[in-house]
Scaffold this active site. Structure first.
Site, PDB file in Angstrom:
ATOM      1  CD  GLU A 106     -35.160 -54.254  37.890  1.00  0.00           C
ATOM      2  OE1 GLU A 106     -34.922 -53.270  38.894  1.00  0.00           O
ATOM      3  OE2 GLU A 106     -36.102 -54.199  37.399  1.00  0.00           O
ATOM      4  CB  CYS A 139     -39.649 -45.125  34.101  1.00  0.00           C
ATOM      5  SG  CYS A 139     -39.149 -46.213  33.246  1.00  0.00           S
ATOM      6  N   GLY A 182     -33.359 -48.576  30.562  1.00  0.00           N
ATOM      7  CA  GLY A 182     -31.792 -47.815  29.789  1.00  0.00           C
ATOM      8  C   GLY A 182     -32.980 -47.585  28.572  1.00  0.00           C
ATOM      9  CG  LEU A 238     -46.324 -42.794  19.845  1.00  0.00           C
ATOM     10  CD1 LEU A 238     -47.931 -42.588  19.246  1.00  0.00           C
ATOM     11  CD2 LEU A 238     -45.373 -41.353  20.423  1.00  0.00           C
ATOM     12  CG  ASN A 313     -46.655 -52.369  36.001  1.00  0.00           C
ATOM     13  OD1 ASN A 313     -47.293 -52.833  36.993  1.00  0.00           O
ATOM     14  ND2 ASN A 313     -45.665 -53.094  34.466  1.00  0.00           N
ATOM     15  CB  CYS A 356     -37.730 -51.631  32.801  1.00  0.00           C
ATOM     16  SG  CYS A 356     -38.975 -49.681  32.108  1.00  0.00           S
TER      17      CYS A 356
HETATM   18  N1  SAH Z   1     -36.461 -47.016  26.615  1.00  0.00           N
HETATM   19  C1  SAH Z   1     -36.916 -47.486  26.387  1.00  0.00           C
HETATM   20  C2  SAH Z   1     -36.929 -49.076  26.004  1.00  0.00           C
HETATM   21  C3  SAH Z   1     -37.436 -49.389  27.596  1.00  0.00           C
HETATM   22  S1  SAH Z   1     -38.599 -48.564  28.709  1.00  0.00           S
HETATM   23  C4  SAH Z   1     -38.345 -47.000  25.763  1.00  0.00           C
HETATM   24  O1  SAH Z   1     -38.685 -46.135  26.720  1.00  0.00           O
HETATM   25  O2  SAH Z   1     -39.448 -47.196  24.909  1.00  0.00           O
HETATM   26  C5  SAH Z   1     -39.747 -49.884  27.743  1.00  0.00           C
HETATM   27  C6  SAH Z   1     -41.281 -50.176  27.685  1.00  0.00           C
HETATM   28  O3  SAH Z   1     -41.873 -49.828  29.194  1.00  0.00           O
HETATM   29  C7  SAH Z   1     -41.556 -48.557  27.647  1.00  0.00           C
HETATM   30  O4  SAH Z   1     -42.929 -48.374  26.374  1.00  0.00           O
HETATM   31  C8  SAH Z   1     -42.198 -47.988  28.823  1.00  0.00           C
HETATM   32  O5  SAH Z   1     -42.675 -46.223  28.637  1.00  0.00           O
HETATM   33  C9  SAH Z   1     -42.751 -48.954  30.031  1.00  0.00           C
HETATM   34  N2  SAH Z   1     -42.811 -48.018  30.833  1.00  0.00           N
HETATM   35  C10 SAH Z   1     -41.969 -48.276  31.362  1.00  0.00           C
HETATM   36  N3  SAH Z   1     -42.502 -47.798  33.167  1.00  0.00           N
HETATM   37  C11 SAH Z   1     -43.497 -48.293  33.315  1.00  0.00           C
HETATM   38  C12 SAH Z   1     -44.321 -48.357  33.895  1.00  0.00           C
HETATM   39  N4  SAH Z   1     -44.573 -47.897  35.650  1.00  0.00           N
HETATM   40  N5  SAH Z   1     -45.395 -49.220  33.268  1.00  0.00           N
HETATM   41  C13 SAH Z   1     -45.668 -48.988  32.581  1.00  0.00           C
HETATM   42  N6  SAH Z   1     -44.638 -49.202  31.086  1.00  0.00           N
HETATM   43  C14 SAH Z   1     -43.748 -48.534  31.636  1.00  0.00           C
HETATM   44 FE1  SF4 Z   2     -38.500 -43.714  30.373  1.00  0.00          FE
HETATM   45 FE2  SF4 Z   2     -37.779 -45.387  28.808  1.00  0.00          FE
HETATM   46 FE3  SF4 Z   2     -35.558 -44.437  30.047  1.00  0.00          FE
HETATM   47 FE4  SF4 Z   2     -37.706 -45.392  31.508  1.00  0.00          FE
HETATM   48  S1  SF4 Z   2     -36.053 -46.996  30.500  1.00  0.00           S
HETATM   49  S2  SF4 Z   2     -36.639 -43.072  31.623  1.00  0.00           S
HETATM   50  S3  SF4 Z   2     -39.263 -45.296  29.638  1.00  0.00           S
HETATM   51  S4  SF4 Z   2     -36.520 -43.450  28.262  1.00  0.00           S
END
Ligand code: SAH
Ligand code: SF4
Length: 406
Positions: A106, A139, A182, A238, A313, A356
């Site tokens: 996506e 996520c 990813g 974090l 989300n 995502c």
């Molecule tokens: N894997 C990397 C980048 C992709 S995720 C990472 O985790 O940083 C990008 C951001 O979206 C991250 O900060 C992640 O924690 C956040 N994210 C994922 N699912 C989410 C959700 N359901 N609600 C809000 N933020 C979310």
């Molecule tokens: Fe965690 Fe980022 Fe991977 Fe989603 S995409 S599982 S927030 S590391």
């Protein structure tokens, strides 16, 4: 009753994507074809003219023998738009892309109108992997599990698709964030090659300051970036300042604990002079208490850092929801009172599933109700144990190795 398994045969296209080929490799290919050197420039122009918007038409101006050779060895486009969903009154456009082996990824294009003191922005959120091995439970991508690393061209072509749509409205892409599916630092070689192509004035030409890469805390990857010098803005996810809770929310914390992640990020900020952004998804009753805010203050006090608080989300199959806005505001106030710059990020595209991986998860099909119920129960128990301060005894997720095998 026996269930009939249906087998989908996907013909895998082995040709690399043209937009991911380094200019030196392209020059070598042109020479190997017995073509004059100036053809390299012509092909590069065809790929990158107007930000890669007009590739197909520009390729048609090349001699037919060269076009046939290009077509035999490379793919002009590696991602296919299989669905576009609009949300927020057209301000958010979510694309689901099908890759040549059938994997779904996506990208999300967000339009921000001009405001006093800031110009109009068009930000694209892109994916670096199909699925993700880290498995953060809030996520949707984590829920899907790991598919595979994206090729350089598959990363770059998400950008070319969005640039093409923007160009049709006389607009240009202003920012790129690696916050889609990813973990970019677990596919770092390809991500760096893609950033180089996106940044290079002779290729896509977007300034490094307009590119942000977000990581869940792959410490060897952060160190490698520090050694390379400033490449882009680094964001670190974090979500918790205490190990017991972060073990549950970001499972690679069991491999690289939060203090090590912040130490590596701090060193990155010191060495590059670039401020670190920390992402903190606010999950009601889980990581939003006064004690969590205080732990975050203790962790970051005095750092060259900024915190983005993101209301969670909603994602199917979790028992969790966003913290209420007054709780998020109180959390932000605690951080600001301690001198830590903090913003609350507005959620984008909830109704189009813009967290995502949500759309791809939808396509992957619903797990059965008992599986969902077990998963929810496990998360409730794990987060309750974490709130008591118990460290998780779950193993590090499979597939989590540093970029140099650390
Ligand atoms: N894997 C990397 C980048 C992709 S995720 C990472 O985790 O940083 C990008 C951001 O979206 C991250 O900060 C992640 O924690 C956040 N994210 C994922 N699912 C989410 C959700 N359901 N609600 C809000 N933020 C979310
Ligand atoms: Fe965690 Fe980022 Fe991977 Fe989603 S995409 S599982 S927030 S590391």
């Amino acid at each position: 009753m026996t269930r009939c398994a249906s087998i989908h045969l996907v013909k895998i296209d082995e040709r690399p994507g043209l937009s991911g080929i380094h200019p030196d490799a392209l020059a070598a290919w042109v020479t190997a074809q017995g073509q004059p050197a100036f053809r390299t420039r012509q092909i590069a122009d065809a790929i990158w003219k107007d930000g890669g918007v007009t590739t197909s038409a520009a390729i048609l101006t090349l001699p037919s023998a060269l076009r046939a050779a290009l077509d035999a060895d490379f793919r002009l486009d590696t991602v296919e738009d299989s669905e576009l969903r609009l949300g927020d009154g057209g301000e958010t456009e979510k694309s689901l892309h099908r890759l040549s082996d059938g994997q779904l990824i996506e990208s999300v294009l967000m339009h921000y109108p001009a405001r006093a003191g800031s110009r109009e922005r068009h930000t694209l959120c892109i994916s670096s992997q199909a699925g993700c091995a880290v498995g953060c439970p809030f996520c949707a991508t984590g829920e899907l599990g790991f598919g595979r690393d994206l090729e350089t061209a598959e990363i770059v072509d998400q950008v070319r698709h969005a640039a093409r749509r923007l160009a049709a409205n006389g607009q240009r892409l202003t920012n790129i964030v690696f916050m889609g599916m990813g973990e970019p630092l677990l596919n770092l070689d390809r991500v760096l090659a893609a950033v180089e192509a996106l940044n290079d004035p002779a290729r896509f030409g977007l300034g490094a300051r307009h590119i942000t890469v977000s990581t869940s805390g792959v410490v060897p990857g952060i160190r490698r970036l520090t050694a390379l010098g400033p490449q882009f803005t680094l964001a670190v996810s974090l979500h918790a300042a205490r190990d017991a809770l972060r073990d549950v929310l970001v499972p690679l914390n069991r491999r690289w604990p939060v203090a090590e992640v912040v130490a590596a990020a701090r060193e990155h900020a010191r060495a590059t002079g670039r401020r670190i952004s920390y992402e903190y998804t606010m999950i009601g009753g889980v990581n939003d208490t006064d004690a969590d805010a205080q732990a975050l203050v203790d962790l970051l006090r005095g750092d060259h850092a900024h915190v983005n608080l993101i209301p969670m989300n909603p994602v199917a199959h979790t028992p969790w929801h966003a913290s209420p806005m007054p709780v998020i505001e109180a959390f932000a106030a605690t951080l600001r009172d301690a001198g830590i710059g903090t913003t609350i990020r507005r959620n984008r595209g909830q109704e189009v599933g813009a967290a995502c991986g949500q759309l791809a998860a939808e396509r992957a099909g619903e797990p059965s109700p008992p599986v969902v119920a077990r998963r929810r129960e496990r998360l409730v128990m794990a987060s309750a144990a974490a709130l008591r301060g118990d460290r998780s005894d779950e193993p590090v997720p499979a597939g989590i190795v540093g970029p140099s095998g650390e």
